[in-house]
Design an enzyme around this catalytic site. Sequence first.
Site, PDB file in Angstrom:
ATOM      1  N   SER A  74      58.197  10.069   3.404  1.00  0.00           N
ATOM      2  CA  SER A  74      59.391   9.471   4.004  1.00  0.00           C
ATOM      3  C   SER A  74      59.323   7.945   3.998  1.00  0.00           C
ATOM      4  O   SER A  74      60.330   7.275   4.206  1.00  0.00           O
ATOM      5  CB  SER A  74      59.567   9.992   5.435  1.00  0.00           C
ATOM      6  OG  SER A  74      58.404   9.738   6.195  1.00  0.00           O
ATOM      7  N   HIS A  94      49.680   2.281   3.024  1.00  0.00           N
ATOM      8  CA  HIS A  94      50.159   2.242   4.410  1.00  0.00           C
ATOM      9  C   HIS A  94      49.264   3.151   5.235  1.00  0.00           C
ATOM     10  O   HIS A  94      49.019   4.293   4.866  1.00  0.00           O
ATOM     11  CB  HIS A  94      51.605   2.730   4.470  1.00  0.00           C
ATOM     12  CG  HIS A  94      52.098   2.931   5.866  1.00  0.00           C
ATOM     13  ND1 HIS A  94      51.922   1.995   6.851  1.00  0.00           N
ATOM     14  CD2 HIS A  94      52.754   3.973   6.444  1.00  0.00           C
ATOM     15  CE1 HIS A  94      52.452   2.440   7.976  1.00  0.00           C
ATOM     16  NE2 HIS A  94      52.956   3.637   7.768  1.00  0.00           N
ATOM     17  N   TYR A 226      32.033 -15.693  -7.042  1.00  0.00           N
ATOM     18  CA  TYR A 226      31.554 -14.486  -6.374  1.00  0.00           C
ATOM     19  C   TYR A 226      31.693 -13.315  -7.346  1.00  0.00           C
ATOM     20  O   TYR A 226      32.686 -13.221  -8.068  1.00  0.00           O
ATOM     21  CB  TYR A 226      32.376 -14.242  -5.114  1.00  0.00           C
ATOM     22  CG  TYR A 226      32.017 -12.992  -4.362  1.00  0.00           C
ATOM     23  CD1 TYR A 226      31.105 -13.021  -3.324  1.00  0.00           C
ATOM     24  CD2 TYR A 226      32.588 -11.770  -4.707  1.00  0.00           C
ATOM     25  CE1 TYR A 226      30.761 -11.866  -2.626  1.00  0.00           C
ATOM     26  CE2 TYR A 226      32.246 -10.606  -4.030  1.00  0.00           C
ATOM     27  CZ  TYR A 226      31.334 -10.670  -2.990  1.00  0.00           C
ATOM     28  OH  TYR A 226      31.000  -9.513  -2.315  1.00  0.00           O
TER      29      TYR A 226
END
Lengths: 229, 229, 229, 229
Positions: A74, A94, A226
């Site tokens: 959704s 998310h 790095y």
Amino acid sequence: MLTELKREAYEANRGLPAHGLVRLNFGNAIAVDRRRGIIAIKPSGVDYDRLRPADMVLVDLDGKRVEGRLRPSSDTPTHLVIYRAFGHVGGVAHTHSAHATSFAQAGLAIPVLGTTHCDFFHGPVPVTRELTRREIAGSYEAETGRVIVQRFARLDPLEIPAVLVMRHGPFTWGRTAAEAVENAVALEFCAKLAAQTLGLRPTGLKFPAALLDRHFNRKHGAGAYYGQR
Amino acid sequence: MLTELKREAYEANRGLPAHGLVRLNFGNAIAVDRRRGIIAIKPSGVDYDRLRPADMVLVDLDGKRVEGRLRPSSDTPTHLVIYRAFGHVGGVAHTHSAHATSFAQAGLAIPVLGTTHCDFFHGPVPVTRELTRREIAGSYEAETGRVIVQRFARLDPLEIPAVLVMRHGPFTWGRTAAEAVENAVALEFCAKLAAQTLGLRPTGLKFPAALLDRHFNRKHGAGAYYGQR
Amino acid sequence: MLTELKREAYEANRGLPAHGLVRLNFGNAIAVDRRRGIIAIKPSGVDYDRLRPADMVLVDLDGKRVEGRLRPSSDTPTHLVIYRAFGHVGGVAHTHSAHATSFAQAGLAIPVLGTTHCDFFHGPVPVTRELTRREIAGSYEAETGRVIVQRFARLDPLEIPAVLVMRHGPFTWGRTAAEAVENAVALEFCAKLAAQTLGLRPTGLKFPAALLDRHFNRKHGAGAYYGQR
Amino acid sequence: MLTELKREAYEANRGLPAHGLVRLNFGNAIAVDRRRGIIAIKPSGVDYDRLRPADMVLVDLDGKRVEGRLRPSSDTPTHLVIYRAFGHVGGVAHTHSAHATSFAQAGLAIPVLGTTHCDFFHGPVPVTRELTRREIAGSYEAETGRVIVQRFARLDPLEIPAVLVMRHGPFTWGRTAAEAVENAVALEFCAKLAAQTLGLRPTGLKFPAALLDRHFNRKHGAGAYYGQR
């Protein structure tokens, strides 16, 4: 169709519970194919344990399902708005990870308090504005994407690949879906460090801009030194 | 007898330690057969590790043991009161999960501070009133059920499928025993988020009713569009 | 070359995530061969899961790579400064472990609040001074080593085998790389206890010197009687 | 000799890290044979992973080693004082579990704030007085036992089977070594609940004596009806 994209989305979605970022089935991740204008996303409300690569749903730029038996998450409209607005993004994640979500629920940005934060986020992780009553009643998920994009009007989404949706939780992104998940892991850890630091020293400590720049740039800048480059 | 009901109760009880909701043997779950008026419940004081489906005790509406060698959980009378009062409930779970119990011990409802809460509970999770000295001395476990039911006089138990018994801990319920356990997991996570949010912002933030309704209804309302329906 | 030294460094580096002290790839450990003037260190930005003993990089006192296909950790100059200044040290570990890092981010030393602390650290674990803007812009990693050494001008590094680099995180050391890792585990646990203690009693409790000495010396002093000696 | 007693002590000691109560090798447990006047205890400073039942050391009432190649735990004199003073005790456990130790470091008793506490401890878990400088310099471990016994001058050790040694950590006991470990697990969980409750409501809530008695007695009293009796 797009087996590789579905595999990438599947791996990213599986990474969320594996890193302790989701409980129950709060959370999802997408992988983006910009050339074809298609995203692969987790189906809605399906348990992570039962998820297979073939379950990933393919959706086009307008949110139309291109392939897949199941309904997409959704949150799909939110992801689509982010994908369309943030040009170099290849994946979005998310979660409702506990510490980042607590900052979102408190309506507070995650401040820069340490170098761990600087290694991933070139500034505070911002929080979106409140949605209006009209936005909540309307296309709620798309509006959620819009306030995210609005919040980045003057920010570079590649320098701060994360946001807190107010009262809701974090979204993170990256050049790939895997990087979006890595940023979600880093965000949760930085939020935990920030909460604990504020517990020890409630006013925080102002962070020197020079130290923020040095740490971010030694990993992400033009002269980065790095890692194995 | 009622092998399926005992299996359902067994799975729910095993789910409690598996989700980190119980330590030692604090906690239990029941499965309800409304047609026969019988519940299956965990035996009292038995370790979760040694539990088998056949150990589940069958008890009727009056608390009489119908089948089973072992004594039912000492919380049986509480469960029975809930089952009789809340018509559509098919399972109840009781835990001492750490964050929900801390709110119960503080005598505070769990406030609505984020959308994770709204996905499960359509309002604050209430706390019961203090038991009187007489209620404590009398049928203590049944009285515990009664103050729960009293607290829901003006609340819909299917909209807020959880309660905190003051100074004790949470009870949750659902249409099935598995849903009761899922609500117990969600409750503990929401309690954790709420405690952390209040740590960052002690006064909390008033939550908009429109956002609460939207999140609850997109999952549970008439026009729900979450999951695979 | 120096297979044993590389094995020791490898075991120490693997110990960091195994003890929950590093997330992602924040952290590294070195093993020191004082006779040859060589250290073995983790390669930069390589995942702990994929690490093999042969991946360890050998570096001399001047920071020159002596053996190894991969680039050494970007923290190598910090380790080298520590190794050169602290004579009896055979291993150094650097982590971003959550509680110790929170004290570093708050700019606060870890106070002596309990006997667990005294068993490892003969006094508060100090925090370094702020780096100047010039130090940040220059040889940042070597300067980080220098402020650590500066902080120990009047402290014995074998009596307090740990430091917090302000806004960054902890470094620990020991007679061997394994001891450096053990001290990193102890430091994180003591930081957690201290944070929780301050949560219960914000002003702390002054700790009696006699109790600090007794606990440290029964394990590390001349008349030590802890363990199998 | 006394294979069963050594096995009981071994199982109890292994239970401490298994329940997350010890980090490194802080902690130990004893099993008591009252008829013979002998205890079995963990050897000092030995890793839990490498421990075998045969490593347990047998010690008599005066602290003399009766059997075993290894030196007994440095806490042996503390255990012996407890064993001699508390008549019905068959096992004692000592841990540095994080929440209980935090209360000890803060010099605060663990207050009764919920029914979980009442199920195990019939009142607040007390904290010992400060040791004097002379006690610290003398037979420190035996003096630690003496302040514990002193603290229980007006308390029943079977009603409150736990104590916090100020600035140090908890000791628990029980009718068997396994019960001592169970009480150590319960104590840590109650300490965690109490700390979280005080985080939500710093002043706490006064707890009704009637509820404390009801919960303790339904499990431990003459008319106990909890469990399978």
